[in-house]
Scaffold this active site. Structure first.
Site: not given
Length: 514
Positions: A260, A265, A272, A283, A343, A345, A347
């Protein structure tokens, strides 16, 4: 890419023969001191300062390199809960003190550490890695000030039996992981993430391929492309998939990773708020760790494994073209995914990578282990604290892959805990209508969702097609999801904490141990 080069010797006498050594760092419990000369000096120091042997201190001592003696206590090492990280931590504290005192080539030595004890078999490695972790400075700082200026310690000598090349290979991988994870979102936007990888693997056996054509991404990685949809109009933010390939001469196993790499993010349309966006440039820690492990592979060059890694470097931006909850997007595997929360995202970014790898693994004649590595859920950080969470599928559980990783993590000081997937996790992500096969997530925070770090693994199994390769199939495939949301930075401080490079050391201990 500079870090302290390691030299290993058998005795302190040999270390002192090198006139460049300029400090001695001694780590361990100090209820007794094994070296006679040092024991006399330390006992004398304790008479005037009761902190000696209890706190990390610099002492003036003749007959040691540079007349600098750093006493770095670990505390007891024989209790139920003691582990090799205490040596890592002691070395880290001492490294900073020695460098601030002017030392540039210190000597590391253990005191009263039983390296025959299974817990401390990798004590020498832990000392070196802790030393390097403390002195690491971020990529942006090195580029602004110069490596020589802010990382002046260029060498370290260790008294003990350790393969220096192996140790430096692990540190090289960890340094790549820290650079990629910790660097701010513009300096490590997707194209620059890819360029860093090209440079890191230049003149190595690792082949680097970058897919950055958006139409190709939409076709082959549609879920990752959806996450990056709002970033397309900003050229420097455009998404890409980075593939890293290493081929061993006589491979007995292929290890595959989906990483990932969310370089920033915002939360997307599920924005957020309340200050929770700060730190989201980290992230990409899962992708960073994957690239870091491949860097260690490139340094070690093992004959017995192949390694294939795919990284989705994507920015989850907010904008008029952002993907939104309730959209149904068909992934590479053909599974239709209803978006539950933008949020969640990470996966999605990994889903199509894992689907591609699953196809390769299914066609491979060599046994394969598959991994997803991600800073995925607040639930993992809440439930596991500073430990990586391992969530294996049935085949990996049967083959004891997670159990073996757990054991290596304990020995190498890069610990993890195991979580088991359950039927409730698979029920949680089932499609709710005939329109969709899978639900990506609920619309609440993972930290307040029951089994919040386990059910994403079930989603990844379903969306990638790995559900056709369980223990009931003709071709079971080992798969372990690794959530490093709790272990990826020091102290759990995602905005300011130094990246730990977890789980690079654990993976190296498992697959590359020497």
């Amino acid at each position: 890419m500079a870090f302290a080069q390691l030299h290993c010797v058998e005795s302190l006498t040999q270390a002192k023969e090198n006139e460049q050594t300029d400090a001695l760092i001694v780590m361990g419990p100090f209820d007794r001191v094994e070296d006679t000369e040092l024991s006399e000096a330390i006992r004398a120091a304790q008479q005037s300062d009761q902190r000696v042997g209890k706190e990390t201190l610099l002492l003036l001592q003749t007959d040691v390199p540079g007349n600098r003696l750093v006493v770095a206590p670990t505390g007891p090492l024989n209790r139920d809960y003691d582990d090799v990280r205490q040596i890592f931590d002691a070395a880290a504290k001492a490294a900073k003190i020695a460098q601030d005192a002017g030392a540039r080539h210190p000597v590391l030595m253990l005191n009263a550490v039983d390296t025959q004890d299974e817990r401390y078999q990798q004590a020498y490695l832990a000392a070196y890695l802790g030393f390097c972790q403390a002195l690491y400075q971020p990529l942006e700082a090195r580029e602004a000030h110069g490596e020589d200026e802010i990382e002046p310690t260029k060498a370290v000598t260790l008294v003990g039996a350790l393969n220096a090349d192996w140790a430096m290979a692990v540190e090289a991988g960890k340094r790549v992981a820290r650079d990629l994870a910790g660097t701010e979102p513009e300096r490590m936007a997707p194209p620059r993430f890819a360029e860093y990888c090209r440079q890191a693997f230049a003149h190595t056996p690792v082949k680097v391929t970058v897919i950055d054509d958006y139409q190709q991404l939409q076709h082959e990685y549609p879920l990752a492309a959806a996450v990056g949809r709002a970033s397309i109009e900003v050229e420097r933010h455009r998404p890409c998939v980075i593939r890293l390939e290493y081929k061993g001469a006589n491979p007995e196993r292929t290890v595959m990773f989906a990483g990932k790499g969310i370089v920033y993010d915002t939360g997307g349309a599920d924005l957020k708020v309340g200050g929770h966006m700060a730190g989201m440039s980290r992230d990409k820690g899962g992708a960073a760790a994957v690239a870091g492990f491949v860097k260690t592979v490139a340094e070690v060059q093992p004959d017995n494994i192949n390694v294939i890694a795919e990284i989705a470097a994507v920015r989850n931006s907010i904008g008029s073209d952002a993907f939104v909850a309730d959209e149904i997007i068909t992934g590479h595997s053909g599974k239709r995914v209803r978006i539950g929360n933008t949020d969640a995202e990470g996966r999605l970014a990994m889903a199509d990578l894992l689907s591609h790898l699953r196809e390769e693994a299914a066609a491979s004649e060599v046994p394969c282990d598959l991994y997803t590595v991600a800073t995925l859920t607040g639930h993992a950080a809440l439930s596991k604290g500073p430990y990586s969470a391992l969530v294996p599928n049935g085949a990996a559980r049967k083959a004891q892959v997670a159990q073996q990783l757990f054991e290596q993590g304990e020995v190498f000081g890069d610990p993890a805990e195991i979580s088991w997937s359950r039927r409730e996790d698979f029920d949680f992500v089932k499609g709710r209508t005939l329109c969709d096969d899978l639900l990506s997530s609920n619309n609440g925070p993972s930290a307040t969702t029951a089994r919040g770090h386990q059910f994403p693994m079930a989603f990844l199994v379903g969306v990638s097609g790995l559900d056709a390769h369980g223990i009931d199939s003709d071709k079971p495939l080992n798969y372990v999801h690794v959530d490093i949301a709790g272990s990826g930075v020091e102290g759990g401080d995602w905005q300011h904490g130094k990246p730990t490079a977890a789980p690079v050391t654990m993976l190296a201990g498992h697959y590359l141990r020497k």
